[in-house]
Design a protein around this motif. Sequence first.
Motif, PDB file in Angstrom:
ATOM      1  N   VAL A  32     -14.296  40.470 -20.061  1.00 41.58           N
ATOM      2  CA  VAL A  32     -15.288  39.441 -19.714  1.00 41.58           C
ATOM      3  C   VAL A  32     -15.578  39.430 -18.213  1.00 41.58           C
ATOM      4  O   VAL A  32     -16.763  39.416 -17.810  1.00 41.58           O
ATOM      5  CB  VAL A  32     -14.836  38.052 -20.208  1.00 41.58           C
ATOM      6  CG1 VAL A  32     -15.784  36.971 -19.691  1.00 41.58           C
ATOM      7  CG2 VAL A  32     -14.785  38.017 -21.733  1.00 41.58           C
ATOM      8  N   PRO A  33     -14.570  39.445 -17.348  1.00 42.50           N
ATOM      9  CA  PRO A  33     -14.864  39.525 -15.912  1.00 42.50           C
ATOM     10  C   PRO A  33     -15.633  40.793 -15.542  1.00 42.50           C
ATOM     11  O   PRO A  33     -16.509  40.760 -14.670  1.00 42.50           O
ATOM     12  CB  PRO A  33     -13.483  39.506 -15.256  1.00 42.50           C
ATOM     13  CG  PRO A  33     -12.619  38.796 -16.240  1.00 42.50           C
ATOM     14  CD  PRO A  33     -13.124  39.227 -17.575  1.00 42.50           C
ATOM     15  N   LEU A  34     -15.322  41.920 -16.212  1.00 39.24           N
ATOM     16  CA  LEU A  34     -16.047  43.158 -15.934  1.00 39.24           C
ATOM     17  C   LEU A  34     -17.523  43.027 -16.321  1.00 39.24           C
ATOM     18  O   LEU A  34     -18.411  43.459 -15.578  1.00 39.24           O
ATOM     19  CB  LEU A  34     -15.414  44.316 -16.704  1.00 39.24           C
ATOM     20  CG  LEU A  34     -16.131  45.671 -16.593  1.00 39.24           C
ATOM     21  CD1 LEU A  34     -16.144  46.155 -15.154  1.00 39.24           C
ATOM     22  CD2 LEU A  34     -15.477  46.704 -17.505  1.00 39.24           C
ATOM     23  N   LEU A  35     -17.774  42.429 -17.482  1.00 35.90           N
ATOM     24  CA  LEU A  35     -19.155  42.213 -17.910  1.00 35.90           C
ATOM     25  C   LEU A  35     -19.910  41.350 -16.910  1.00 35.90           C
ATOM     26  O   LEU A  35     -21.068  41.630 -16.559  1.00 35.90           O
ATOM     27  CB  LEU A  35     -19.184  41.562 -19.295  1.00 35.90           C
ATOM     28  CG  LEU A  35     -18.682  42.409 -20.471  1.00 35.90           C
ATOM     29  CD1 LEU A  35     -18.628  41.561 -21.736  1.00 35.90           C
ATOM     30  CD2 LEU A  35     -19.585  43.610 -20.682  1.00 35.90           C
ATOM     31  N   ALA A  36     -19.269  40.300 -16.456  1.00 31.73           N
ATOM     32  CA  ALA A  36     -19.910  39.399 -15.492  1.00 31.73           C
ATOM     33  C   ALA A  36     -20.209  40.124 -14.187  1.00 31.73           C
ATOM     34  O   ALA A  36     -21.299  39.976 -13.611  1.00 31.73           O
ATOM     35  CB  ALA A  36     -19.014  38.184 -15.245  1.00 31.73           C
ATOM     36  N   LEU A  37     -19.239  40.920 -13.725  1.00 33.64           N
ATOM     37  CA  LEU A  37     -19.428  41.653 -12.475  1.00 33.64           C
ATOM     38  C   LEU A  37     -20.579  42.641 -12.591  1.00 33.64           C
ATOM     39  O   LEU A  37     -21.418  42.738 -11.685  1.00 33.64           O
ATOM     40  CB  LEU A  37     -18.143  42.387 -12.095  1.00 33.64           C
ATOM     41  CG  LEU A  37     -18.226  43.266 -10.839  1.00 33.64           C
ATOM     42  CD1 LEU A  37     -18.528  42.413  -9.610  1.00 33.64           C
ATOM     43  CD2 LEU A  37     -16.934  44.054 -10.645  1.00 33.64           C
ATOM     44  N   CYS A  38     -20.650  43.388 -13.706  1.00 30.73           N
ATOM     45  CA  CYS A  38     -21.737  44.351 -13.892  1.00 30.73           C
ATOM     46  C   CYS A  38     -23.087  43.645 -13.929  1.00 30.73           C
ATOM     47  O   CYS A  38     -24.083  44.163 -13.407  1.00 30.73           O
ATOM     48  CB  CYS A  38     -21.508  45.150 -15.174  1.00 30.73           C
ATOM     49  SG  CYS A  38     -20.180  46.373 -15.043  1.00 30.73           S
ATOM     50  N   GLY A  39     -23.136  42.454 -14.537  1.00 32.35           N
ATOM     51  CA  GLY A  39     -24.377  41.692 -14.551  1.00 32.35           C
ATOM     52  C   GLY A  39     -24.813  41.298 -13.157  1.00 32.35           C
ATOM     53  O   GLY A  39     -25.994  41.408 -12.800  1.00 32.35           O
ATOM     54  N   VAL A  40     -23.871  40.864 -12.330  1.00 32.73           N
ATOM     55  CA  VAL A  40     -24.192  40.463 -10.953  1.00 32.73           C
ATOM     56  C   VAL A  40     -24.625  41.681 -10.134  1.00 32.73           C
ATOM     57  O   VAL A  40     -25.574  41.608  -9.336  1.00 32.73           O
ATOM     58  CB  VAL A  40     -22.986  39.762 -10.297  1.00 32.73           C
ATOM     59  CG1 VAL A  40     -23.288  39.436  -8.840  1.00 32.73           C
ATOM     60  CG2 VAL A  40     -22.635  38.488 -11.060  1.00 32.73           C
ATOM     61  N   ILE A  41     -23.932  42.806 -10.332  1.00 32.35           N
ATOM     62  CA  ILE A  41     -24.327  44.029  -9.629  1.00 32.35           C
ATOM     63  C   ILE A  41     -25.757  44.405  -9.997  1.00 32.35           C
ATOM     64  O   ILE A  41     -26.577  44.735  -9.134  1.00 32.35           O
ATOM     65  CB  ILE A  41     -23.360  45.186  -9.969  1.00 32.35           C
ATOM     66  CG1 ILE A  41     -21.993  44.943  -9.316  1.00 32.35           C
ATOM     67  CG2 ILE A  41     -23.935  46.525  -9.498  1.00 32.35           C
ATOM     68  CD1 ILE A  41     -20.937  45.957  -9.718  1.00 32.35           C
ATOM     69  N   GLY A  42     -26.067  44.364 -11.300  1.00 33.15           N
ATOM     70  CA  GLY A  42     -27.418  44.697 -11.735  1.00 33.15           C
ATOM     71  C   GLY A  42     -28.461  43.793 -11.116  1.00 33.15           C
ATOM     72  O   GLY A  42     -29.528  44.255 -10.694  1.00 33.15           O
ATOM     73  N   PHE A  43     -28.149  42.518 -11.027  1.00 34.82           N
ATOM     74  CA  PHE A  43     -29.098  41.554 -10.458  1.00 34.82           C
ATOM     75  C   PHE A  43     -29.408  41.899  -9.005  1.00 34.82           C
ATOM     76  O   PHE A  43     -30.588  42.028  -8.623  1.00 34.82           O
ATOM     77  CB  PHE A  43     -28.523  40.146 -10.556  1.00 34.82           C
ATOM     78  CG  PHE A  43     -29.444  39.073 -10.051  1.00 34.82           C
ATOM     79  CD1 PHE A  43     -30.354  38.457 -10.898  1.00 34.82           C
ATOM     80  CD2 PHE A  43     -29.415  38.678  -8.719  1.00 34.82           C
ATOM     81  CE1 PHE A  43     -31.221  37.477 -10.430  1.00 34.82           C
ATOM     82  CE2 PHE A  43     -30.273  37.702  -8.237  1.00 34.82           C
ATOM     83  CZ  PHE A  43     -31.174  37.093  -9.098  1.00 34.82           C
TER      84      PHE A  43
END
Length: 422
Positions: free
Chosen positions: A321-332
């Motif tokens: 879950v933290p990895l998913l959140a981090l990848c989302g923020v990176i993409g943004f």
Amino acid sequence: MGLNTNDRSIAGFTMAGHSLVHWFETSIPIFLVVWLAEFDVSVALLGIIVALGYAPFGLGALPGGILADRYGTKRLILLCLLGMSGSFIILALASIADSIYAIAVGLVLWGIAASIYHPAGLALISTGVDERGTVFAWHGIAGNVGIALGPFVAATLLIFLEWQYVAAILAVPGVLAALYGLQADFDPTAAVEADVDAGPDEELSLADLVSNSRTLFASAFAVVFVIVTFEGLFYRGMLTYLPEILHGLPVMDGITIGAGFDGIQPADYIYVGLLVVGMAGQYAGGKLTNRLAAERGLMGIFVVLAVLALVFVPVTSLGLVPLLALCGVIGFFLFAIQPFYQEAVAVHTPADTRGLSYGYTYLGEFGFGSASIALGGFVLGSFQLMAFFAMLSVFALIGAALSFGLYVRINGGYGATDDVSA
């Protein structure tokens, strides 16, 4: 404020062009496995052939920008669309010749045609659109749509059809977009002052090119060019290696999609999700350019990207879950920065050399920025994963420092001489 009729017409035309450039670009890797089996060639040889196709995409941006200033942006974008579609038709016909070298010809022609788009499309937006930030945002979102749809459509069609038919089908949207563009009616210089000649320059000479280039690099654009290059180094390094990095993370072990989805990896969905979130980043960044100085926006987002790169490895140990959140923020933030550097180019260049300006910009972004592919491969092969993300963080911090320096310079009394925009 909403978009006026001219803004909407230009937005529709350039969004179609931008999405299709990346539609073609990201569908090419899907064909690699098929071509390896079809032509019985080595991975090394096919890799060289594909690299020859991608190389002009970045290196051709500068001459593309020069041609846009000379012959007009609409004409160049139409040529780009028809050239990319024609190149994929050549790929489809390569099966008749049964030659890998016909594939090489098609890919090289695609790279040449595709290189025209970014300097021409962005120059058109910068000189023809009043609500520039908003259109930059939608333009960026369209590019992300193409990035996501290109490989998805190609892979899906390959389940049912031979690759040559798929290549031909992928060419159809480019032809349709060119037909749409032929009837599109807009003023390409509506956003510049009446006494500024931002239209086609049929008399552009080598002396004019040298003079215009000297003028650009004697201004604040020289700093913008270096900023864009470091953004390109971060962007290319991150997007090139992140899929492979995600596949190899221990946190991904044991995660499966389910029956009937053999060959589809969870990491692939994470990567696609990052690109989808990037659409929101593009929109937010574009809207913010109307409220925030480009230099300040660049500085802030570069700092965020530097931090995100540094925390990537520690976050991977915290769970999925933290990895998913981090990848989302990176993409943004990876895509939110793009409207800011596009705006910076528009602010710090004269309208009548806008195509040349964006040509240099994408030489830095796609050409010089691709050096991080070689650097990243070396670092990943020689050091631990943290070293790779530290390298990306350094790229972002240098970009932040340059953006801060540009902001201080412009707001310290030098803007009158350095800002050469219309």
